[in-house]
Design an enzyme around this catalytic site. Structure first.
Site, PDB file in Angstrom:
ATOM      1  N   ASP A 115     -12.404 -10.125  -0.817  1.00 36.45           N
ATOM      2  CA  ASP A 115     -13.696 -10.199  -0.128  1.00 36.45           C
ATOM      3  C   ASP A 115     -14.653  -9.288  -0.881  1.00 36.45           C
ATOM      4  O   ASP A 115     -14.244  -8.275  -1.426  1.00 36.45           O
ATOM      5  CB  ASP A 115     -13.610  -9.872   1.378  1.00 36.45           C
ATOM      6  CG  ASP A 115     -12.886  -8.589   1.726  1.00 36.45           C
ATOM      7  OD1 ASP A 115     -12.781  -7.691   0.869  1.00 36.45           O
ATOM      8  OD2 ASP A 115     -12.430  -8.464   2.881  1.00 36.45           O
ATOM      9  N   GLU A 142       0.802  -1.240   0.000  1.00 37.73           N
ATOM     10  CA  GLU A 142       0.000   0.000   0.000  1.00 37.73           C
ATOM     11  C   GLU A 142       0.833   1.288   0.000  1.00 37.73           C
ATOM     12  O   GLU A 142       0.530   2.226   0.730  1.00 37.73           O
ATOM     13  CB  GLU A 142      -0.967  -0.025   1.195  1.00 37.73           C
ATOM     14  CG  GLU A 142      -1.902  -1.211   1.142  1.00 37.73           C
ATOM     15  CD  GLU A 142      -2.825  -1.352   2.340  1.00 37.73           C
ATOM     16  OE1 GLU A 142      -2.839  -0.476   3.220  1.00 37.73           O
ATOM     17  OE2 GLU A 142      -3.563  -2.365   2.386  1.00 37.73           O
ATOM     18  N   ASN A 161       2.024  -5.188  -3.168  1.00 33.91           N
ATOM     19  CA  ASN A 161       0.610  -5.475  -2.886  1.00 33.91           C
ATOM     20  C   ASN A 161      -0.153  -4.181  -2.598  1.00 33.91           C
ATOM     21  O   ASN A 161       0.331  -3.326  -1.850  1.00 33.91           O
ATOM     22  CB  ASN A 161       0.555  -6.386  -1.639  1.00 33.91           C
ATOM     23  CG  ASN A 161      -0.820  -6.946  -1.340  1.00 33.91           C
ATOM     24  OD1 ASN A 161      -1.461  -7.517  -2.210  1.00 33.91           O
ATOM     25  ND2 ASN A 161      -1.288  -6.788  -0.110  1.00 33.91           N
ATOM     26  N   GLU A 180      -6.343 -10.531  -1.225  1.00 35.14           N
ATOM     27  CA  GLU A 180      -7.167 -10.285  -0.023  1.00 35.14           C
ATOM     28  C   GLU A 180      -8.648 -10.232  -0.384  1.00 35.14           C
ATOM     29  O   GLU A 180      -9.405  -9.405   0.141  1.00 35.14           O
ATOM     30  CB  GLU A 180      -6.740  -8.971   0.660  1.00 35.14           C
ATOM     31  CG  GLU A 180      -5.277  -8.917   1.033  1.00 35.14           C
ATOM     32  CD  GLU A 180      -4.868  -7.641   1.761  1.00 35.14           C
ATOM     33  OE1 GLU A 180      -5.739  -6.871   2.198  1.00 35.14           O
ATOM     34  OE2 GLU A 180      -3.657  -7.416   1.885  1.00 35.14           O
ATOM     35  N   HIS A 194     -10.639  -5.919  -2.402  1.00 32.70           N
ATOM     36  CA  HIS A 194     -11.709  -5.677  -1.426  1.00 32.70           C
ATOM     37  C   HIS A 194     -12.832  -4.980  -2.199  1.00 32.70           C
ATOM     38  O   HIS A 194     -12.738  -3.788  -2.497  1.00 32.70           O
ATOM     39  CB  HIS A 194     -11.199  -4.797  -0.279  1.00 32.70           C
ATOM     40  CG  HIS A 194     -10.119  -5.449   0.529  1.00 32.70           C
ATOM     41  ND1 HIS A 194     -10.344  -6.590   1.271  1.00 32.70           N
ATOM     42  CD2 HIS A 194      -8.814  -5.136   0.701  1.00 32.70           C
ATOM     43  CE1 HIS A 194      -9.214  -6.940   1.887  1.00 32.70           C
ATOM     44  NE2 HIS A 194      -8.274  -6.078   1.545  1.00 32.70           N
TER      45      HIS A 194
HETATM   46  O1  G3I Z   1      -4.655  -7.647  18.932  1.00 28.77           O
HETATM   47  C1  G3I Z   1      -5.331  -6.494  19.444  1.00 28.77           C
HETATM   48  C2  G3I Z   1      -6.022  -6.813  20.724  1.00 28.77           C
HETATM   49  O2  G3I Z   1      -5.049  -7.158  21.689  1.00 28.77           O
HETATM   50  C3  G3I Z   1      -6.831  -5.589  21.167  1.00 28.77           C
HETATM   51  O3  G3I Z   1      -7.548  -5.895  22.330  1.00 28.77           O
HETATM   52  C4  G3I Z   1      -7.794  -5.146  20.084  1.00 28.77           C
HETATM   53  C5  G3I Z   1      -8.558  -3.898  20.447  1.00 28.77           C
HETATM   54  O4  G3I Z   1      -8.754  -3.053  19.357  1.00 28.77           O
HETATM   55  O5  G3I Z   1      -7.053  -4.890  18.909  1.00 28.77           O
HETATM   56  C6  G3I Z   1      -6.341  -6.032  18.413  1.00 28.77           C
HETATM   57  O6  G3I Z   1      -5.643  -5.674  17.262  1.00 28.77           O
HETATM   58  C7  G3I Z   1      -6.420  -5.500  16.095  1.00 28.77           C
HETATM   59  C8  G3I Z   1      -5.947  -6.495  15.050  1.00 28.77           C
HETATM   60  O7  G3I Z   1      -6.622  -6.272  13.831  1.00 28.77           O
HETATM   61  C9  G3I Z   1      -6.192  -7.952  15.467  1.00 28.77           C
HETATM   62  O8  G3I Z   1      -7.574  -8.175  15.630  1.00 28.77           O
HETATM   63  C10 G3I Z   1      -6.221  -4.099  15.589  1.00 28.77           C
HETATM   64  O9  G3I Z   1      -6.787  -3.167  16.518  1.00 28.77           O
HETATM   65  C11 G3I Z   1      -6.855  -3.931  14.237  1.00 28.77           C
HETATM   66  O10 G3I Z   1      -6.483  -2.650  13.721  1.00 28.77           O
HETATM   67  C12 G3I Z   1      -6.355  -4.988  13.309  1.00 28.77           C
HETATM   68  O11 G3I Z   1      -7.027  -4.847  12.061  1.00 28.77           O
HETATM   69  C13 G3I Z   1      -6.393  -5.460  10.969  1.00 28.77           C
HETATM   70  C14 G3I Z   1      -6.079  -4.402   9.920  1.00 28.77           C
HETATM   71  O12 G3I Z   1      -5.520  -5.021   8.779  1.00 28.77           O
HETATM   72  C15 G3I Z   1      -5.094  -3.373  10.459  1.00 28.77           C
HETATM   73  O13 G3I Z   1      -4.735  -2.474   9.465  1.00 28.77           O
HETATM   74  C16 G3I Z   1      -7.336  -6.494  10.394  1.00 28.77           C
HETATM   75  O14 G3I Z   1      -7.467  -7.570  11.322  1.00 28.77           O
HETATM   76  C17 G3I Z   1      -6.787  -7.035   9.077  1.00 28.77           C
HETATM   77  O15 G3I Z   1      -7.762  -7.831   8.441  1.00 28.77           O
HETATM   78  C18 G3I Z   1      -6.437  -5.887   8.154  1.00 28.77           C
HETATM   79  O16 G3I Z   1      -5.876  -6.408   6.970  1.00 28.77           O
HETATM   80  C19 G3I Z   1      -5.507  -5.439   5.989  1.00 28.77           C
HETATM   81  C20 G3I Z   1      -4.274  -5.968   5.298  1.00 28.77           C
HETATM   82  O17 G3I Z   1      -3.257  -6.214   6.239  1.00 28.77           O
HETATM   83  C21 G3I Z   1      -3.786  -4.997   4.230  1.00 28.77           C
HETATM   84  N1  G3I Z   1      -4.841  -4.646   3.303  1.00 28.77           N
HETATM   85  C22 G3I Z   1      -6.092  -4.197   3.904  1.00 28.77           C
HETATM   86  C23 G3I Z   1      -6.605  -5.206   4.942  1.00 28.77           C
HETATM   87  C24 G3I Z   1      -7.920  -4.759   5.542  1.00 28.77           C
HETATM   88  O18 G3I Z   1      -7.794  -3.581   6.270  1.00 28.77           O
END
Ligand code: G3I
Length: 300
Positions: free
Chosen positions: A234, A127, A169, A232, A205
């Site tokens: 969806d 990105e 990516n 990715e 996406h």
């Molecule tokens: O692990 C912590 C947890 O300890 C905490 O209690 C909780 C509270 O908010 O947060 C948890 O972390 C979260 C993590 O996902 C695991 O669930 C983060 O806040 C959250 O920001 C994170 O989101 C991820 C996101 O990327 C971050 O940018 C998504 O799961 C994930 O699906 C998403 O994936 C991205 C790709 O990497 C890149 N392309 C876009 C895609 C969708 O956004």
């Protein structure tokens, strides 16, 4: 074939999913994972904040859980991601200039070296291009270290793991537009100058449909001499099943489209809360979108 992975394999492709390490103890989840998919991507566990929470202190425990699950079952692993403006650890967010550049190179080297030999494809850089019509780079602390940061990351990754395919990516790049053309120009330049790049990931996406020129866009990148992957996928919306079939057919129609990864297993696993964009419902049942993908994989 009767599963996504087996059907894709018959066409010389892989079919993968994003996996969260914390869900590997959920038997509904792992039953579907092990039955349907032959490739995995760590949803968060190999990102910069996860692997280097303190500078110079690396943790691979959660990444390893996913890699070990996959490799012990013969699944491929896509590495995601070595360099990104987002999900940086706090210490890196506060860094700039030559210190940040050194930290970036060290991070890429250490993570790619640790997983050497286990990763099918690495999202080396994620990105890095701007949304909108500029076709240019996104502003970030990494970009401000100098425009060559992307090629430095790719050269570092190649040296650390010569067997992995190295991908760029991004999202909103599925059709032919200013952003995807900016990336296209970068890849063309990298190929011309011998910067090591092997593949481009299209996150896909989507809502209701893929762009009409989705296949043509994949093909123009393939024609530069790189593999292309749907990384990715969806899709939300009422036309979901048709759109999934169209994306699958587009990949099969491009010889260098080597595989498709969906960004999660059940709707309840998706980052797109409430949008139900995946192939299995919250209870783990196959949705019409699943059948549409499976049938498309088995056509022809
Ligand atoms: O692990 C912590 C947890 O300890 C905490 O209690 C909780 C509270 O908010 O947060 C948890 O972390 C979260 C993590 O996902 C695991 O669930 C983060 O806040 C959250 O920001 C994170 O989101 C991820 C996101 O990327 C971050 O940018 C998504 O799961 C994930 O699906 C998403 O994936 C991205 C790709 O990497 C890149 N392309 C876009 C895609 C969708 O956004």
């Amino acid at each position: 074939g009767t599963t996504l992975g087996a059907s894709a394999a018959e066409k010389g492709r892989y079919f993968g999913t994003a996996v969260a390490a914390g869900k590997l103890g959920d038997s509904t989840y792992t039953t579907i994972l092990n039955r349907e998919f032959d490739s995995v991507t760590a949803e968060n566990e190999m990102k910069m904040d996860a692997t280097e929470p303190n500078q110079g202190q690396f943790t691979f425990t959660n990444g390893d859980r996913i890699v070990n699950h996959a490799i012990s079952r013969g699944m491929k692993v896509r590495g995601h991601t070595l360099a990104w403006h987002s999900q940086q650890p706090g210490w890196m967010q506060r860094m700039e200039g030559s210190a940040l550049r050194s930290a970036l190179v060290n991070h890429v080297n250490r993570v790619a070296s640790y997983y050497r030999g286990k990763i099918h494809s690495w999202d080396v850089v994620n990105e890095a291009f701007a949304d909108g019509t500029s076709g240019g780079r996104r502003d970030s602390n990494l970009q401000r270290t100098g425009n060559d940061w992307i090629e430095v990351a790719f050269r570092t990754a190649r040296a650390a793991d010569p067997g992995a395919k190295l991908c760029y990516n991004d999202y909103n790049t599925d059709g032919i537009n200013a952003k995807s053309t900016g990336i296209y120009n970068m890849v063309r330049d990298f190929k011309a100058r011998g910067v090591p790049i092997d593949c481009v990931g299209f996150q896909a996406h989507l809502t209701n449909s893929a762009p009409g020129d989705f296949q043509a866009n994949l093909q123009r990148f393939a024609d530069l001499g790189v593999d292309v992957q749907i990384t990715e996928l969806d899709i939300s919306g009422s036309n979901q099943a048709n759109a999934y079939a169209a994306v699958t057919r587009a990949c099969l129609a491009v010889a260098r489209c080597t595989g498709i990864t969906v960004w999660g297993i059940r709707d309840s696993d998706s980052w797109r809360t409430g949008q139900n964009p995946l192939l299995f419902d919250a209870a783990g049942n196959k949705k019409p979108a699943y059948t549409a993908v499976l049938n498309a994989l088995n056509e022809g």
